[in-house]
Design a protein around this motif. Sequence first.
Motif, PDB file in Angstrom:
ATOM      1  N   PRO A 292       0.828  -1.204   0.000  1.00 18.52           N
ATOM      2  CA  PRO A 292       0.000   0.000   0.000  1.00 18.52           C
ATOM      3  C   PRO A 292       0.864   1.256   0.000  1.00 18.52           C
ATOM      4  N   ARG A 293       0.493   2.206  -0.820  1.00 16.77           N
ATOM      5  CA  ARG A 293       1.216   3.475  -0.870  1.00 16.77           C
ATOM      6  C   ARG A 293       0.556   4.422   0.125  1.00 16.77           C
ATOM      7  N   MET A 294       1.357   5.002   0.972  1.00 10.19           N
ATOM      8  CA  MET A 294       0.854   5.896   2.007  1.00 10.19           C
ATOM      9  C   MET A 294       1.066   7.348   1.572  1.00 10.19           C
ATOM     10  N   LEU A 295       0.032   8.168   1.784  1.00  7.26           N
ATOM     11  CA  LEU A 295       0.064   9.565   1.366  1.00  7.26           C
ATOM     12  C   LEU A 295       0.073  10.496   2.563  1.00  7.26           C
ATOM     13  N   ARG A 296       0.927  11.511   2.506  1.00  9.84           N
ATOM     14  CA  ARG A 296       0.930  12.546   3.528  1.00  9.84           C
ATOM     15  C   ARG A 296      -0.261  13.470   3.319  1.00  9.84           C
ATOM     16  N   LEU A 297      -0.577  14.232   4.338  1.00  9.27           N
ATOM     17  CA  LEU A 297      -1.714  15.147   4.294  1.00  9.27           C
ATOM     18  C   LEU A 297      -1.649  16.069   3.084  1.00  9.27           C
ATOM     19  N   LYS A 298      -0.501  16.617   2.793  1.00  7.25           N
ATOM     20  CA  LYS A 298      -0.353  17.547   1.668  1.00  7.25           C
ATOM     21  C   LYS A 298      -0.778  16.895   0.353  1.00  7.25           C
ATOM     22  N   VAL A 299      -0.418  15.651   0.154  1.00  7.72           N
ATOM     23  CA  VAL A 299      -0.782  14.946  -1.074  1.00  7.72           C
ATOM     24  C   VAL A 299      -2.290  14.694  -1.100  1.00  7.72           C
ATOM     25  N   VAL A 300      -2.871  14.315   0.044  1.00 12.22           N
ATOM     26  CA  VAL A 300      -4.324  14.114   0.118  1.00 12.22           C
ATOM     27  C   VAL A 300      -5.038  15.424  -0.197  1.00 12.22           C
ATOM     28  N   MET A 301      -4.510  16.523   0.320  1.00 11.59           N
ATOM     29  CA  MET A 301      -5.077  17.841   0.033  1.00 11.59           C
ATOM     30  C   MET A 301      -5.019  18.135  -1.459  1.00 11.59           C
TER      31      MET A 301
ATOM     32  N   ALA B  88      -8.467  18.374  -3.429  1.00 10.48           N
ATOM     33  CA  ALA B  88      -8.755  19.815  -3.497  1.00 10.48           C
ATOM     34  C   ALA B  88      -9.442  20.295  -2.219  1.00 10.48           C
ATOM     35  N   LEU B  89      -9.152  19.626  -1.112  1.00 13.96           N
ATOM     36  CA  LEU B  89      -9.691  20.008   0.191  1.00 13.96           C
ATOM     37  C   LEU B  89      -8.568  20.533   1.074  1.00 13.96           C
ATOM     38  N   GLY B  90      -8.914  21.426   1.974  1.00 16.63           N
ATOM     39  CA  GLY B  90      -7.937  21.935   2.930  1.00 16.63           C
ATOM     40  C   GLY B  90      -7.801  21.004   4.123  1.00 16.63           C
ATOM     41  N   SER B  91      -6.769  21.216   4.900  1.00 16.84           N
ATOM     42  CA  SER B  91      -6.514  20.344   6.053  1.00 16.84           C
ATOM     43  C   SER B  91      -7.640  20.427   7.080  1.00 16.84           C
ATOM     44  N   THR B  92      -8.192  21.615   7.306  1.00 17.11           N
ATOM     45  CA  THR B  92      -9.284  21.763   8.275  1.00 17.11           C
ATOM     46  C   THR B  92     -10.502  20.967   7.818  1.00 17.11           C
ATOM     47  N   THR B  93     -10.817  21.047   6.553  1.00 19.36           N
ATOM     48  CA  THR B  93     -11.956  20.298   6.018  1.00 19.36           C
ATOM     49  C   THR B  93     -11.729  18.797   6.149  1.00 19.36           C
TER      50      THR B  93
ATOM     51  N   VAL C 117       0.880  10.660  10.618  1.00 16.36           N
ATOM     52  CA  VAL C 117      -0.220   9.891  10.051  1.00 16.36           C
ATOM     53  C   VAL C 117      -0.132   9.961   8.530  1.00 16.36           C
ATOM     54  N   ALA C 118      -0.804   9.031   7.889  1.00 19.42           N
ATOM     55  CA  ALA C 118      -0.858   9.014   6.429  1.00 19.42           C
ATOM     56  C   ALA C 118      -2.150   8.321   6.021  1.00 19.42           C
ATOM     57  N   TRP C 119      -2.510   8.492   4.762  1.00 17.32           N
ATOM     58  CA  TRP C 119      -3.705   7.873   4.214  1.00 17.32           C
ATOM     59  C   TRP C 119      -3.302   6.833   3.185  1.00 17.32           C
ATOM     60  N   VAL C 120      -4.109   5.776   3.069  1.00 16.53           N
ATOM     61  CA  VAL C 120      -3.859   4.737   2.079  1.00 16.53           C
ATOM     62  C   VAL C 120      -4.326   5.287   0.723  1.00 16.53           C
ATOM     63  N   GLU C 121      -3.413   5.331  -0.239  1.00 16.84           N
ATOM     64  CA  GLU C 121      -3.709   5.925  -1.539  1.00 16.84           C
ATOM     65  C   GLU C 121      -4.946   5.310  -2.194  1.00 16.84           C
ATOM     66  N   SER C 122      -5.052   3.996  -2.194  1.00 20.41           N
ATOM     67  CA  SER C 122      -6.177   3.333  -2.867  1.00 20.41           C
ATOM     68  C   SER C 122      -7.513   3.722  -2.239  1.00 20.41           C
ATOM     69  N   GLU C 123      -7.542   3.972  -0.931  1.00 23.39           N
ATOM     70  CA  GLU C 123      -8.773   4.376  -0.261  1.00 23.39           C
ATOM     71  C   GLU C 123      -9.165   5.796  -0.651  1.00 23.39           C
ATOM     72  N   VAL C 124      -8.189   6.675  -0.773  1.00 26.40           N
ATOM     73  CA  VAL C 124      -8.463   8.060  -1.177  1.00 26.40           C
ATOM     74  C   VAL C 124      -8.962   8.072  -2.626  1.00 26.40           C
ATOM     75  N   VAL C 125      -8.320   7.311  -3.483  1.00 28.27           N
ATOM     76  CA  VAL C 125      -8.730   7.239  -4.892  1.00 28.27           C
ATOM     77  C   VAL C 125     -10.143   6.674  -5.000  1.00 28.27           C
ATOM     78  N   LYS C 126     -10.450   5.636  -4.241  1.00 26.28           N
ATOM     79  CA  LYS C 126     -11.789   5.046  -4.274  1.00 26.28           C
ATOM     80  C   LYS C 126     -12.832   6.060  -3.818  1.00 26.28           C
ATOM     81  N   TRP C 127     -12.531   6.827  -2.771  1.00 21.79           N
ATOM     82  CA  TRP C 127     -13.445   7.859  -2.282  1.00 21.79           C
ATOM     83  C   TRP C 127     -13.713   8.890  -3.373  1.00 21.79           C
ATOM     84  N   LEU C 128     -12.639   9.321  -4.053  1.00 19.55           N
ATOM     85  CA  LEU C 128     -12.795  10.284  -5.148  1.00 19.55           C
ATOM     86  C   LEU C 128     -13.641   9.700  -6.283  1.00 19.55           C
ATOM     87  N   GLU C 129     -13.390   8.461  -6.643  1.00 21.61           N
ATOM     88  CA  GLU C 129     -14.153   7.818  -7.716  1.00 21.61           C
ATOM     89  C   GLU C 129     -15.634   7.728  -7.357  1.00 21.61           C
ATOM     90  N   THR C 130     -15.936   7.483  -6.086  1.00 24.77           N
ATOM     91  CA  THR C 130     -17.323   7.435  -5.619  1.00 24.77           C
ATOM     92  C   THR C 130     -17.974   8.803  -5.763  1.00 24.77           C
TER      93      THR C 130
END
Length: 86
Positions: free
Chosen positions: A21-30, A34-39, A66-79
Amino acid sequence: MKNLNINNQNHLNNTDLSHAPRMLRLKVVMDLTALGSTTIYDMLDKKSKRYDPTFPIQVKLSKGRVAWVESEVVKWLETKIAARAH
């Protein structure tokens, strides 16, 4: 110590990391969402008006990291993309 580093490098060279699994830092998730850290943190907070139970939960890697799992973030976006009105 040098031999230990060489052995670790050889192990990594022989390990198939394509399924890791590829782990993403907050900045990459942002950047991806296209969301801010507070959101993002509001979306994870059950007490927030912006809480979104479908948003991927971060993984605690160590104290203060902390980090986010890339595939989970991508799946959320696709949804989100699939749910938009056409």
